[in-house]
Design an enzyme around this catalytic site. Sequence first.
Site, mmCIF file in Angstrom:
data_model
loop_
_atom_site.group_PDB
_atom_site.id
_atom_site.type_symbol
_atom_site.label_atom_id
_atom_site.label_comp_id
_atom_site.label_asym_id
_atom_site.label_seq_id
_atom_site.Cartn_x
_atom_site.Cartn_y
_atom_site.Cartn_z
ATOM 1 N N CYS A 1 -10.260 0.675 8.560
ATOM 2 C CA CYS A 1 -9.576 1.927 8.879
ATOM 3 C C CYS A 1 -10.171 3.105 8.140
ATOM 4 O O CYS A 1 -10.299 4.184 8.687
ATOM 5 C CB CYS A 1 -8.080 1.815 8.644
ATOM 6 S SG CYS A 1 -7.590 1.609 6.952
ATOM 7 N N GLU B 1 0.872 -1.189 0.000
ATOM 8 C CA GLU B 1 0.000 0.000 0.000
ATOM 9 C C GLU B 1 0.898 1.224 0.000
ATOM 10 O O GLU B 1 0.736 2.136 0.821
ATOM 11 C CB GLU B 1 -0.919 -0.034 1.225
ATOM 12 C CG GLU B 1 -1.621 -1.395 1.372
ATOM 13 C CD GLU B 1 -2.486 -1.513 2.631
ATOM 14 O OE1 GLU B 1 -2.179 -0.848 3.616
ATOM 15 O OE2 GLU B 1 -3.483 -2.263 2.588
#
Lengths: 639, 639
Positions: A409, A313
Amino acid sequence: MNHYGKPLTDVTLNDRFWNRFRETVVREGIPYQWKALNDAVEDAEPSHCLRNFRVAAGKESGTFGGFVFQDSDIYKWLEGVAFSLRWHPDAQLEAIADEAIETVAAAQQADGYLDTYYIINGLDRRFTNLKDNHELYVAGHMVEAAVAYFQVTGKRRLLDVAIRYVDCIASAIGPEEGKLHGYPGHPVIEMALMRLYGVTGDEKHLRLAKYFVDERGQSPLYFEAEDARNGNHFYWKNSPLRYRYYQAQQPVREQKDAEGHAVRAMYLYSGMADVARETDDAELIRACKTLWESATRRRMYVTGAVGSSEHGEAFTFDYDLPNDTVYGETCASIGLAFFARRMLLLEPKGEYADVMERALYNGILSGMQLDGKRFFYVNPLEVVPEACEMDAHKRHVKPERQKWFGCACCPPNLIRTLASLEEYVATEAAGTVYVNLYAGGEIRAEGLTLKVETNYPWEGDVKLTVLGDAAEGKKLALRIPGWCREWSLAVNDEAAEVEVKDGYAVIDRPWRDGDGIALALSMPARWVRANPRVREDAGKVALQRGPVVYCLEEADNGSALHNVRVGCAAEAEICWEPDTLGGVVTLTTDGLRETEDGWDGALYDFADAPDTRPVKLRWIPYYAWANRGVGEMRVWVRN
Amino acid sequence: MNHYGKPLTDVTLNDRFWNRFRETVVREGIPYQWKALNDAVEDAEPSHCLRNFRVAAGKESGTFGGFVFQDSDIYKWLEGVAFSLRWHPDAQLEAIADEAIETVAAAQQADGYLDTYYIINGLDRRFTNLKDNHELYVAGHMVEAAVAYFQVTGKRRLLDVAIRYVDCIASAIGPEEGKLHGYPGHPVIEMALMRLYGVTGDEKHLRLAKYFVDERGQSPLYFEAEDARNGNHFYWKNSPLRYRYYQAQQPVREQKDAEGHAVRAMYLYSGMADVARETDDAELIRACKTLWESATRRRMYVTGAVGSSEHGEAFTFDYDLPNDTVYGETCASIGLAFFARRMLLLEPKGEYADVMERALYNGILSGMQLDGKRFFYVNPLEVVPEACEMDAHKRHVKPERQKWFGCACCPPNLIRTLASLEEYVATEAAGTVYVNLYAGGEIRAEGLTLKVETNYPWEGDVKLTVLGDAAEGKKLALRIPGWCREWSLAVNDEAAEVEVKDGYAVIDRPWRDGDGIALALSMPARWVRANPRVREDAGKVALQRGPVVYCLEEADNGSALHNVRVGCAAEAEICWEPDTLGGVVTLTTDGLRETEDGWDGALYDFADAPDTRPVKLRWIPYYAWANRGVGEMRVWVRN
């Protein structure tokens, strides 16, 4: 008292554009997430979050459930609740939050420790895997929630819990002999401690934040020693990322590029900027600027997305900005806005606000469905649904928002960001009030209160009215956005000639009650090009109007969008459509569509340029894509 | 006697183009690989291959080393050796091969079983994991080597070993009750058995091949049951591939698309075509054609590469042909040539030869460095070296060929293919000799012998001379390649008007000793476009001359090749360069390079079309790229 000591920036928002998104926060986001935290969403995997606290407190039996960082979910929720209570008081919600705080507090150990994963699984292992087990990350979110809840409600309960836990952490980790010389694998505690320092004024909180910032990446590498102690396999060993994944490849002051996991990077740089500002550390300020430039001038998408690759990521390398395999996590764009806001506090420069605005109106907002019920983790700039399904390397890219995530998240991060937009509106420095973001509401700066009326970002006119006489010498600085090439300013209906410095038109005059300032930002639709070094955008253009980046969707323009071309001479037709996508300005331009006419079905052929037919292209704001079913989408279109 | 019964097609090659590559096979490839198989390459991981056989034979103690399919390496080597001995007799090499065959034979068990992995690790587990443990794959390569070695040398030793092993397999696997109703996870044994059937004429070999073809994908799925018995985790469970990885998602006659692991697919389809032809099975022939069309009309790169994704080294979906993340394994293009050659045997259609030629001159040949010492597994059409290093999703793409591979499938596959090019030159059907591939040498068909002289692929003139009077009624069919739009034919210096049928100019006349046929194929450089459905090639062109696809390399044209554009009106300058890249025709065209002039360094800007400057672009054959150091390369260039 330092900046952080202020309760919160004193801004009230009442903005046509943002209100509808913020309403979804209180109507959808906060109640839904509360249900999720309590395992009460029928078709979702249980979160285990609150149950973990009850188990840790000995009130329920059971094992730990969810991710190692599951505790953070309740803290992010509490922070969002806190912010929302400021502009949407709700006694019932506050009572629920108070009760949740009691549930949290009940799990705190005698020495202040409070991470249910280790309380349940064995306290002897605590602080042994700072690299991967998110203990300090969870603590950081606890502190952020505690500070916000205290600032808004005045209640100290969670703040005291957090302060005790921070004391516990500081007793185990720090520069002193006998302590662990560690730092978090996932930053956030740095900026959290700086917020805590703001309300406590206690130097030890500043010292710990600075320690975490400066110890990071020092040799010998703490994470390496930790892995050796644990006999851990180093997951990123054969990756190009290695310790860059954690921004720990070298001390932060020596880092030249935005590297590794993009959310971690943004959170770290935000904490660095906080520490740098508070300690007036010129070297650290320079490091922040270097990383800012890397992130925003060479590694950022036109939507404000960051993180080019799903692998880690993470950031990849300069000008590597693939549109279809991008990660562009919603949280990373949120982190970019955090970072930008802190750079604005370091120095009032329009460049920072430009990026902040770019992220807010595009790559952040795209993370949420218009009804507030579904969310994107990944924010691509080019989507072909079949590829998301059939090409394993694009499976992280979803053509529609998802209900919730196992690793939840992004949704609560969006909620707390939208709930605290007040923080992004204005800053003050050296007797000047800087208006960074144009949104309807009231700005109550020290010695100068302003009412703001605007239909931004759909119109470029901003009307500001001075409420009450201002303090003497108070200057007003209005941001002239980077996207704006023509603008005019009038004070009390008289054209005002003002100097623009670092992206702000600074008006230096006495302000009296009722003074009216009219800022007119010319807002045509403009074609955007990427730096010629960006491979993926070569020969392509994007379309932007004001801060809003547009895209083509299959719903309006059919599929095979790769065969659509635009002529940049084409003027866009600008149309306010109140009933489309919650009310948006759409753009219509002339374009060409390459056709299959005259193509005999072969895969390859010696052929002239394809036949084209003229088409009208309908563009919608990027943030609003994927609200009308699954289909192709593209931001960068062939030219 | 059936087709397979022929020793081998009776062709001698002595071709200017191919000789240099074939020389590297005997000079570099075969000796180097022999060293590798014997763990005698100093800076390489040991292969363990021959040692495994000695351990299995009880002549050496030790454990099994290498991949589960390590045995196949010696078989591929032996097959390459066999083919090479035909055109490059070498008594010393033959003696080494004979000895290697003895090493293999010594490990054969009393019941014929011969796979060192199971002999060493426990025979009780044999045939329990056909899906993943490559037992039948290894057996297939043994059979292929055995047949080739027998056909060339007349020696039966390995053939007898192979026949006994096949009997052992057939005693365990087959349609009868009490046998396993399985088939290989990795095909090859199907076409191997058909070759074996060709030399043995024994129907049981045909029957077993047909069984493997037809049992594949039947319900209930054998692989599923096998995994259940073994308690195996199904690796591809959450992949879009699932059983398509193995081409086992449904019975082969029902399959409509080329799916899954590309090498496996090509090997399977080749075996299917063999069975279909031998059994004259119209339904199976239709299935082959359907899969052929899927593979070559919707899922093949312009270079003859197949397999769009590194995930599973597999096909993805129609028209999904990314140039930079492609897999395009050398072995898959070789498999495509296998498949094409078999389709030509099914029916003489130029389309098959066109694809075969495309693969041979481009995506296959690109697998080998010009000196024969290094190899590509992956054959990309667009490379930016920094991306290969820094973007984890492009790490399978290498900007330079590698010395050898732990999984050494491509190098020996290239060797055996180049060593057996004779097989690709001509086919016979219904009294007609079809010349499919133009290469210097001699074609000795039944009743018609031809001498071929040409400087193909650099020139389009092919001179054929009849040697000896031909049998009555013998027709000659010369392929008019799909890339050729103008051509002429003369027989004994007189223009001949002939009909073109299915891509062949068929000449029906009596042939006398000394008759001369002159085929002139016009060979300008031509711009190629991809089907408009191919997203990644939209707005781009490739350059091709004859069968050779060209590319731009950084060495000639600088970096940032994404900023290069070509005008398709531009005529290419054609230049034979004997000292470049082993002797190639280079092409030079006019082009434009977009510059950074006038770009102020911003990442995004409202800007007019970039400044351009005219440039001369130098193109080299794609197969010869990456022979001059690491740099950018690109086949599809903006138009």
